[in-house]
Each structure stands twice: as structure tokens, then as C-alpha cells.
Write an enzyme that holds these catalytic residues in place. Structure first.
Site, short mmCIF file in Angstrom:
data_model
loop_
_atom_site.label_atom_id
_atom_site.label_comp_id
_atom_site.label_asym_id
_atom_site.label_seq_id
_atom_site.Cartn_x
_atom_site.Cartn_y
_atom_site.Cartn_z
N CYS A 222 4.43 21.58 -4.87
CA CYS A 222 5.82 21.45 -5.31
C CYS A 222 6.45 22.83 -5.49
O CYS A 222 5.93 23.66 -6.25
CB CYS A 222 5.81 20.69 -6.64
SG CYS A 222 7.39 20.55 -7.45
N CYS B 267 5.55 14.92 -6.54
CA CYS B 267 4.78 15.95 -7.24
C CYS B 267 3.99 15.28 -8.36
O CYS B 267 4.53 14.51 -9.15
CB CYS B 267 5.70 17.02 -7.81
SG CYS B 267 4.85 18.16 -8.92
N HIS C 11 0.81 -1.22 0.00
CA HIS C 11 0.00 0.00 0.00
C HIS C 11 0.84 1.27 0.00
O HIS C 11 0.33 2.34 0.29
CB HIS C 11 -0.98 -0.02 1.19
CG HIS C 11 -1.99 -1.13 1.13
ND1 HIS C 11 -2.74 -1.54 2.19
CD2 HIS C 11 -2.36 -1.93 0.08
CE1 HIS C 11 -3.53 -2.55 1.82
NE2 HIS C 11 -3.31 -2.80 0.55
ZN LIG Z 1 6.55 19.59 -9.42
#
Ligand SMILES: [Zn+2]
Length: 249
Positions: free
Chosen positions: A161, A135, A127
């Protein structure tokens, strides 16, 4: 613990001692981590009911993540991250058995990284892991500390990000998402080659993970769980005990 269970645990330990090199595989579920104080996020408590308007299965589904990322991360950071948790006796013993050459793989349904923290290296995380994050746009990898810092900085509570502004998603398998094919295949291969398979801390109710034990064709299947499982009849030994107790040797 009754006398029969004590005798059965002795039998189990003898089987471990008699296992050929690399012949043991461990397959663990949530019960392995609860002994490290990690709560099963599925068990709603009073606090949960007050705080969250949706059931946990819904809040960690992919469609909920896409539609309500802020609520997802509120729940995720509050209920699913337990970064201070430490490995317990079972994690430590399994790492020792790997170093000794007895154990070839740990297959786990847990996402907490505690097996690696205890020193295991061949860990198949069905999992995923909260320790890896990525990102969704440029695929840059981030640590969980970076994800938390990104979340703190974000006005909307959604980690982004710094390189491209894309949402950073934990590398955990959400409901409605498929398991990673390579991890699944490696788990099947490990279980198919095992002489001794120990299934612990799981009710064996969640597929496809539960179906993995059907690939076992070795000598001894051992199930360690506090309560009966639908697969107990398949097992050579069922130990109704805590995982840490069984591995305390
Ligand atoms: Zn990114």
C-alpha cells in the site's frame, strides 16, 4: 450432441420461457469460465510441475500467503489472473435474461468478474473477485492494475500500500478462509426463492458451495456439466453439454 440432449436443451429453454418474473437463478462454477479460455488453476500441467514446488491448493491457502507472500503472488499473478479474458455466450445470455426480468441472481464460484463484464448486475461472488484488492492494514481499496503496479515497484515482489506500507491482498477467498457471510446468505435466499435453478460448470464437489442447492424448493433444477455430478439424481434435467451451447438461444 445426441438427439436426446438436443430435446432436453429444448425442454430447458421452454422452462426458461415459462419462468415467472425474477424466478430464475444461475449457479456457476469453473466450467463457465473455461469457455472464455480461463484455465482451471487446479489442473497441473507440465509447466506447472516444473515451475512450482507446491500443489496449487497449498499455494493459495491463507497460511502459505502469510508465510510466503512472494511465492503466493508469483503463482497468483501467473496462474489466477486472466485479465484479457472476455465473456462468452453463457455470460452474455445470462445478462440478457437479467435485463429481461427473468433472472434474479447469478451465484458464482469464479473470481474473474466476467459476469459483470457481460452486463450482469446482481452477481454473488462466493469466492470473491480478483478485481478487488485491499490493504491489510488501512483497508484502502485498489484495482488489479494498481496491485500489479505495486508488485512491479516492490523489490520483494509483494504489492504494498502506497499509503501505509501494508501488504495489499486480493479479495479472493483462500483455502482455510471462510466465505463472506453476507454473500453466502444472499445466495441461500436467492436459491430458496427460485422457481428455476440452473447449476452449471461445476462438479458440485466443493463445500459449502455445493450444499447451496439443498435450499432449492422450486419447480425445476437443471444441471449442466460435461461429466456426471454427485447431485444428478436431484435434478429434473441433466445436460451433458457445454454451458455456452445450452445458453445459445
Ligand atoms: Zn494501507
Amino acid at each position: 450432441m445426441d438427439e436426446q440432449t438436443e430435446r432436453d436443451i429444448e425442454t430447458f429453454r421452454q422452462w426458461v420461457a415459462d419462468t415467472p418474473p425474477g424466478g430464475m437463478v444461475f449457479f456457476g462454477g469453473a466450467g463457465v469460465s473455461t469457455e472464455s479460455g480461463i484455465p482451471d488453476f487446479r489442473s497441473p500441467d507440465g509447466l506447472y510441475a516444473q515451475k512450482y514446488p507446491h500443489p496449487p491448493e497449498q499455494m493459495i491457502s491463507r497460511s502459505f500467503f502469510d508465510a510466503h507472500p512472494r511465492e503466493f503472488f508469483d503463482f497468483y499473478c501467473d496462474r489466477m489472473l486472466a485479465l484479457d479474458a472476455q465473456p462468452n455466450q453463457a455470460h452474455r445470455k445470462l445478462a440478457e435474461l437479467e435485463r429481461a426480468g427473468t433472472l434474479s441472481a447469478v451465484v458464482t464460484q469464479n473470481i474473474d468478474g466476467l459476469h459483470q463484464k457481460a452486463g450482469s448486475s446482481n452477481v454473488l461472488e462466493l469466492h470473491g473477485s480478483v478485481l478487488r484488492n485491499c490493504c491489510m492494514e488501512c483497508k484502502t481499496a485498489y484495482s488489479v492494475d494498481e496491485l500489479l503496479a505495486q508488485r512491479d515497484r516492490a523489490e520483494d515482489g509483494v504489492p504494498r500500500c502506497p499509503a501505509c506500507g501494508g501488504i495489499v491482498k486480493p479479495d479472493v477467498v483462500l483455502y482455510e478462509e471462510a466465505l463472506d457471510e453476507r454473500t453466502l446468505q444472499a445466495s441461500v435466499d436467492a436459491i430458496a426463492r427460485a422457481a428455476l435453478l440452473v447449476v452449471a460448470g461445476t462438479s458440485l464437489a466443493v463445500y459449502p458451495a455445493a450444499g447451496l442447492i439443498d435450499f432449492f424448493q422450486g419447480d425445476h433444477l437443471v444441471i449442466v456439466n460435461r461429466t456426471p455430478t454427485p447431485r444428478d439424481r436431484q435434478a429434473d434435467l441433466c445436460l451433458a453439454a457445454n454451458v455456452g451451447e445450452v445458453f445459445d438461444f
